[in-house]
Scaffold this motif. Sequence first.
Motif, PDB file in Angstrom:
ATOM      1  N   LEU A  20      26.020  64.368  16.226  1.00 13.27           N
ATOM      2  CA  LEU A  20      24.738  63.670  16.296  1.00 13.27           C
ATOM      3  C   LEU A  20      23.714  64.487  17.072  1.00 13.27           C
ATOM      4  N   THR A  21      24.149  65.153  18.134  1.00  8.92           N
ATOM      5  CA  THR A  21      23.234  66.002  18.908  1.00  8.92           C
ATOM      6  C   THR A  21      22.654  67.100  18.027  1.00  8.92           C
ATOM      7  N   GLY A  22      23.527  67.777  17.285  1.00  8.22           N
ATOM      8  CA  GLY A  22      23.041  68.825  16.394  1.00  8.22           C
ATOM      9  C   GLY A  22      22.156  68.276  15.289  1.00  8.22           C
ATOM     10  N   TYR A  23      22.504  67.102  14.760  1.00  4.99           N
ATOM     11  CA  TYR A  23      21.722  66.497  13.687  1.00  4.99           C
ATOM     12  C   TYR A  23      20.302  66.182  14.159  1.00  4.99           C
ATOM     13  N   ARG A  24      20.163  65.652  15.354  1.00  3.34           N
ATOM     14  CA  ARG A  24      18.834  65.290  15.846  1.00  3.34           C
ATOM     15  C   ARG A  24      17.954  66.524  16.014  1.00  3.34           C
ATOM     16  N   VAL A  25      18.525  67.607  16.519  1.00  2.00           N
ATOM     17  CA  VAL A  25      17.734  68.823  16.708  1.00  2.00           C
ATOM     18  C   VAL A  25      17.308  69.399  15.353  1.00  2.00           C
ATOM     19  N   LEU A  65      14.324  66.814  22.536  1.00  2.00           N
ATOM     20  CA  LEU A  65      14.937  67.763  23.468  1.00  2.00           C
ATOM     21  C   LEU A  65      15.232  67.118  24.820  1.00  2.00           C
ATOM     22  N   ALA A  66      14.348  66.224  25.263  1.00  2.00           N
ATOM     23  CA  ALA A  66      14.540  65.607  26.575  1.00  2.00           C
ATOM     24  C   ALA A  66      15.710  64.631  26.586  1.00  2.00           C
ATOM     25  N   THR A  67      16.015  64.061  25.424  1.00  2.00           N
ATOM     26  CA  THR A  67      17.074  63.037  25.378  1.00  2.00           C
ATOM     27  C   THR A  67      18.395  63.578  24.858  1.00  2.00           C
ATOM     28  N   LEU A  68      18.543  64.883  24.745  1.00  2.00           N
ATOM     29  CA  LEU A  68      19.828  65.432  24.303  1.00  2.00           C
ATOM     30  C   LEU A  68      20.991  65.000  25.200  1.00  2.00           C
ATOM     31  N   PRO A  69      20.820  64.954  26.530  1.00  2.00           N
ATOM     32  CA  PRO A  69      21.945  64.468  27.358  1.00  2.00           C
ATOM     33  C   PRO A  69      22.342  63.026  27.077  1.00  2.00           C
ATOM     34  N   LYS A  70      21.408  62.242  26.509  1.00  2.00           N
ATOM     35  CA  LYS A  70      21.695  60.838  26.244  1.00  2.00           C
ATOM     36  C   LYS A  70      22.636  60.635  25.060  1.00  2.00           C
ATOM     37  N   VAL A  71      22.726  61.626  24.178  1.00  2.00           N
ATOM     38  CA  VAL A  71      23.559  61.472  22.977  1.00  2.00           C
ATOM     39  C   VAL A  71      24.791  62.371  23.037  1.00  2.00           C
ATOM     40  N   ARG A  72      25.250  62.652  24.245  1.00  2.00           N
ATOM     41  CA  ARG A  72      26.449  63.468  24.400  1.00  2.00           C
ATOM     42  C   ARG A  72      27.703  62.630  24.598  1.00  2.00           C
ATOM     43  N   GLY A  83      17.154  51.452  22.285  1.00  2.00           N
ATOM     44  CA  GLY A  83      15.956  50.699  21.932  1.00  2.00           C
ATOM     45  C   GLY A  83      14.713  51.582  21.890  1.00  2.00           C
ATOM     46  N   ALA A  84      14.551  52.445  22.903  1.00  2.00           N
ATOM     47  CA  ALA A  84      13.391  53.337  22.926  1.00  2.00           C
ATOM     48  C   ALA A  84      13.445  54.325  21.764  1.00  2.00           C
ATOM     49  N   ASP A  85      14.648  54.833  21.436  1.00  2.00           N
ATOM     50  CA  ASP A  85      14.787  55.775  20.335  1.00  2.00           C
ATOM     51  C   ASP A  85      14.413  55.131  19.004  1.00  2.00           C
ATOM     52  N   LEU A  86      14.815  53.878  18.816  1.00  2.00           N
ATOM     53  CA  LEU A  86      14.464  53.175  17.587  1.00  2.00           C
ATOM     54  C   LEU A  86      12.962  52.931  17.508  1.00  2.00           C
ATOM     55  N   VAL A  87      12.326  52.647  18.640  1.00  2.00           N
ATOM     56  CA  VAL A  87      10.872  52.449  18.663  1.00  2.00           C
ATOM     57  C   VAL A  87      10.150  53.737  18.267  1.00  2.00           C
ATOM     58  N   VAL A  88      10.644  54.888  18.735  1.00  2.00           N
ATOM     59  CA  VAL A  88      10.035  56.168  18.357  1.00  2.00           C
ATOM     60  C   VAL A  88      10.116  56.365  16.845  1.00  2.00           C
ATOM     61  N   ALA A  89      11.285  56.053  16.253  1.00  2.00           N
ATOM     62  CA  ALA A  89      11.440  56.212  14.811  1.00  2.00           C
ATOM     63  C   ALA A  89      10.529  55.260  14.039  1.00  2.00           C
ATOM     64  N   LEU A  90      10.488  53.994  14.465  1.00  2.00           N
ATOM     65  CA  LEU A  90       9.653  53.010  13.775  1.00  2.00           C
ATOM     66  C   LEU A  90       8.168  53.336  13.908  1.00  2.00           C
ATOM     67  N   VAL A 120      19.529  55.615  13.849  1.00  2.44           N
ATOM     68  CA  VAL A 120      20.435  54.578  13.354  1.00  2.44           C
ATOM     69  C   VAL A 120      21.886  54.966  13.613  1.00  2.44           C
ATOM     70  N   LEU A 121      22.229  56.243  13.418  1.00  6.65           N
ATOM     71  CA  LEU A 121      23.594  56.703  13.645  1.00  6.65           C
ATOM     72  C   LEU A 121      24.000  56.549  15.110  1.00  6.65           C
ATOM     73  N   ALA A 122      23.054  56.712  16.022  1.00  4.27           N
ATOM     74  CA  ALA A 122      23.364  56.513  17.435  1.00  4.27           C
ATOM     75  C   ALA A 122      23.814  55.073  17.685  1.00  4.27           C
ATOM     76  N   PHE A 123      23.144  54.120  17.035  1.00  2.04           N
ATOM     77  CA  PHE A 123      23.574  52.722  17.136  1.00  2.04           C
ATOM     78  C   PHE A 123      24.985  52.557  16.584  1.00  2.04           C
ATOM     79  N   ALA A 124      25.257  53.202  15.427  1.00  7.72           N
ATOM     80  CA  ALA A 124      26.565  53.058  14.784  1.00  7.72           C
ATOM     81  C   ALA A 124      27.689  53.607  15.655  1.00  7.72           C
ATOM     82  N   ILE A 125      27.472  54.778  16.257  1.00  5.44           N
ATOM     83  CA  ILE A 125      28.525  55.392  17.068  1.00  5.44           C
ATOM     84  C   ILE A 125      28.717  54.636  18.371  1.00  5.44           C
TER      85      ILE A 125
END
Length: 415
Positions: A20-25, A65-72, A83-90, A120-125
């Motif tokens: 997921l980290t690689g996918y987001r970048v 880039l700032a939130t990469l540590p959050k998805v490790r 929630g904040a990540d979904l708001v950015v996407a929406l 969405v994948l972050a929610f799933a995992i």
Amino acid sequence: MAKRERVVRMSVEQPLWRALTGYRVLTMVYAVLLAIFGKDNFGQPRFERPWVAFAYLACLFVWTLATLPKVRSAAACTKRFLGADLVVALTGIMLTPVADIHSQTFDGPTLPSIWTAGAVLAFAIKGGWRWAAFASTFVAAANIIQRGDPSRDTFHNVLLVWVASIAIGYVVEVARASERTLARALEIEAATRERERLARDIHDSVLQVLAMVQRRGTAIGGEAAELGRMAGEQEVALRTLVSSGLVPPTRVSEDAAEGAVVRTVDVDEESPDATATCDLRALLAPHAGARTSFAEPGAPVVLPAEAARELAAAVSAALDNVRVHAGDGAQAWILVEDEPGEVIVTVRDDGPGIPEGRLAQAEGEGRMGVALSIRGRLRDLGGTAEVISVPGQGTEVELKVPKAQVSRGKAGSAR
């Protein structure tokens, strides 16, 4: 110098977080390049308001880039971040028609493009298929609203993201259940090896000493013979305890139907919980000794805790009758059978047997040992107690407890 061992705990979901980290970048880079070099259907620059698009993409670049540590890891990926990540996407989806006026006329990518799937994948995992369904529903609604007049391709893409995210979330839940099962299996294996090691140590030391004391005491005679007899009884009891696996009477492992989870159930004897269960073998094992043999199934014989205690009490009453009426030299046998619909416990001895009509006479004289201590207990459990005795050939007491009736009876009493 003492040897140190390094233990590494494997996690089946950790590779998913790295992916997921690689996918987001990669998808963030793709969204930026698509905005820079993308054209509309007429070969013209895609955005009528490019400053809106590039302001959002700049924020997306910094956010990713700032939130990469959050998805490790699951621990780092908090609900607030999701929630904040979904708001950015929406927000990116809803800003697309502002930056590209023709986006509602022609099917084109949104500002975050396929980066949205990463949210969405972050929610799933993190939370499984239910969390994935929650996030993908918001994304689907935003895409439909953003299009204004959605086409068949729009519904196709929305449905694809929704189904794929739910499927991935379900796979994550199954992987976690498998990991828990594996961890429990490894724990049981380690405990089994330790138990076998203790059994070997006991066999090589304590049991051999007790056996030697029994032989020497018998050979010497007198008071030493009595000491030898007691040592022999303790040897048999200890050997039975070791061979039965040192199972505590208030703990049993059982399989859960969903997810193949192995859990340990603690039973509090003072608890009124009607759903508590107990392994009947552990309650009957202490009866084994020099003059009492105990045969049990290899798997736990699970009954409601109260029913197991009542059945064990009936067995104890039957053994008391053996000691009182069959004589000190009588041998007793306990056999436990776990049938699909009932549990059968048989107590047999090689004593002189019971004369015909003696039980009815004893009951008439007010001696209620068999009538109350054995048959009464089994009757309360919905079971039966049958006494078979032939003079000169010993006595057999067969105790039967139907599993389904016990469960219904305990549930009814709880209500």
